[in-house]
Design a protein around this motif. Structure first.
Motif, PDB file in Angstrom:
ATOM      1  N   TRP A   1     -10.058  -4.871 -45.282  1.00  0.00           N
ATOM      2  CA  TRP A   1      -9.414  -4.081 -46.157  1.00  0.00           C
ATOM      3  C   TRP A   1     -10.149  -2.531 -46.115  1.00  0.00           C
ATOM      4  O   TRP A   1      -9.356  -1.431 -46.090  1.00  0.00           O
TER       5      TRP A   1
ATOM      6  N   HIS B   1      -7.341  -0.694 -45.165  1.00  0.00           N
ATOM      7  CA  HIS B   1      -6.486  -0.177 -46.390  1.00  0.00           C
ATOM      8  C   HIS B   1      -5.215  -0.873 -46.416  1.00  0.00           C
ATOM      9  O   HIS B   1      -4.242  -0.236 -46.794  1.00  0.00           O
TER      10      HIS B   1
ATOM     11  N   ASP C   1      -1.872  -3.147 -47.129  1.00  0.00           N
ATOM     12  CA  ASP C   1      -1.384  -3.435 -48.463  1.00  0.00           C
ATOM     13  C   ASP C   1      -0.923  -5.184 -48.723  1.00  0.00           C
ATOM     14  O   ASP C   1      -0.548  -5.560 -49.808  1.00  0.00           O
TER      15      ASP C   1
ATOM     16  N   ALA D   1      -3.415  -4.085 -53.191  1.00  0.00           N
ATOM     17  CA  ALA D   1      -3.140  -4.911 -52.250  1.00  0.00           C
ATOM     18  C   ALA D   1      -2.836  -6.271 -52.824  1.00  0.00           C
ATOM     19  O   ALA D   1      -3.132  -6.568 -53.775  1.00  0.00           O
TER      20      ALA D   1
END
Length: 68
Positions: free
Chosen positions: A11, A15, A17, A43
């Protein structure tokens, strides 16, 4: 990759979701902690029901061999 092998590392790098995992981890405390980590960052972690007919290990092998 060896140095980035956790949900949290992934993550932080991408990044994303949503992350998907098999339902065999739905009650695992470490997976639930990762689920909470993701939710705090906007997320989610989605657990799919286990299926005998589908093997992520086999799918990954086919991808790595460029057969899919």
């Amino acid at each position: 990759p060896l140095n980035f092998n956790s949900t949290r590392d992934a993550w932080r790098m991408y990044h994303f979701d949503v992350q998907f995992s098999g339902s065999d981890y739905v009650d695992d405390p470490s997976w639930l902690a990762d689920k909470e980590f993701l939710e705090k960052r906007g997320a989610e972690l989605v657990f799919f029901p286990y299926t005998e007919q589908t093997s992520s290990t086999k799918i990954k092998a086919l991808i790595s061999q460029h057969l899919v």
